[in-house]
Design a protein around this motif. Structure first.
Motif, PDB file in Angstrom:
ATOM      1  N   LEU A   1      12.492   8.154   0.664  1.00 25.36           N
ATOM      2  CA  LEU A   1      13.450   7.343   1.404  1.00 25.36           C
ATOM      3  C   LEU A   1      13.374   5.856   1.073  1.00 25.36           C
ATOM      4  O   LEU A   1      14.386   5.183   0.951  1.00 25.36           O
ATOM      5  N   ILE A   2      12.150   5.352   0.901  1.00 19.76           N
ATOM      6  CA  ILE A   2      11.985   3.927   0.622  1.00 19.76           C
ATOM      7  C   ILE A   2      11.493   3.765  -0.819  1.00 19.76           C
ATOM      8  O   ILE A   2      10.490   4.341  -1.214  1.00 19.76           O
ATOM      9  N   LEU A   3      12.229   2.975  -1.590  1.00 23.20           N
ATOM     10  CA  LEU A   3      11.870   2.732  -2.987  1.00 23.20           C
ATOM     11  C   LEU A   3      10.653   1.819  -3.051  1.00 23.20           C
ATOM     12  O   LEU A   3      10.340   1.128  -2.076  1.00 23.20           O
ATOM     13  N   PRO A   4       9.960   1.794  -4.199  1.00 23.06           N
ATOM     14  CA  PRO A   4       8.758   0.949  -4.323  1.00 23.06           C
ATOM     15  C   PRO A   4       9.014  -0.531  -3.979  1.00 23.06           C
ATOM     16  O   PRO A   4       8.127  -1.204  -3.477  1.00 23.06           O
ATOM     17  N   ASN A   5      10.233  -1.003  -4.201  1.00 27.33           N
ATOM     18  CA  ASN A   5      10.520  -2.409  -3.887  1.00 27.33           C
ATOM     19  C   ASN A   5      10.884  -2.634  -2.412  1.00 27.33           C
ATOM     20  O   ASN A   5      11.212  -3.739  -2.009  1.00 27.33           O
ATOM     21  N   GLY A   6      10.842  -1.562  -1.597  1.00 27.59           N
ATOM     22  CA  GLY A   6      11.116  -1.695  -0.166  1.00 27.59           C
ATOM     23  C   GLY A   6      12.560  -1.422   0.214  1.00 27.59           C
ATOM     24  O   GLY A   6      12.894  -1.367   1.392  1.00 27.59           O
ATOM     25  N   ASP A   7      13.427  -1.239  -0.785  1.00 29.10           N
ATOM     26  CA  ASP A   7      14.835  -0.942  -0.496  1.00 29.10           C
ATOM     27  C   ASP A   7      14.985   0.508  -0.046  1.00 29.10           C
ATOM     28  O   ASP A   7      14.120   1.344  -0.302  1.00 29.10           O
ATOM     29  N   ILE A   8      16.105   0.788   0.587  1.00 26.85           N
ATOM     30  CA  ILE A   8      16.402   2.150   1.028  1.00 26.85           C
ATOM     31  C   ILE A   8      16.989   2.918  -0.150  1.00 26.85           C
ATOM     32  O   ILE A   8      17.872   2.426  -0.848  1.00 26.85           O
TER      33      ILE A   8
END
Length: 131
Positions: free
Chosen positions: A35-42
């Protein structure tokens, strides 16, 4: 057009495949990373969202979910009521796509379940005492 039809013979199926498997590319933006990408985006492509990010209420869902995800309020998401209300109003316009249990039906079902369930002696006394 865009599709290509290929006919396979029995002989084609009997010979071993010569296809090479390519190792997963961790930098592939379409790779399912949760759900959450490594960069913190959805990750709106995450199958865990069940397609909610697309469809007629996709934009309202994204707005509400983004607001909640990035919320810094003491009660997380308490600043997102308007976005969730807009999402709910949209979903109510499409009951076939977004089925919701009617609150009244749910209350009636619960009370019928309670009536059908014989109460233990002590539970019945507590119930009477609390009213």
């Amino acid at each position: 057009g865009k599709d290509k039809i290929i006919f396979a013979t029995k002989e084609d199926h009997e010979t071993p495949s010569s296809a090479e498997l390519v190792a997963d590319d961790p930098d592939d933006p379409y790779e399912e990373q949760g759900l959450i990408l490594p960069n913190g985006d959805i990750n709106w492509n995450c199958p865990c969202l069940g397609g909610m990010a697309s469809g007629p209420c996709g934009e309202q869902f994204k707005s509400a979910f983004s607001c909640f995800h990035y919320s810094t309020e003491e009660i997380k998401g308490s600043d997102c009521v308007d976005q969730f209300r807009a999402m709910q109003e949209c979903m109510q316009k499409y009951p076939d796509l977004y089925p919701q249990e009617d609150e009244n039906e749910e209350k009636e079902k619960s009370s019928k379940d309670l009536e059908a369930t014989p109460m233990e002696g002590s539970a019945a006394k507590e119930e009477k005492g609390s009213s």
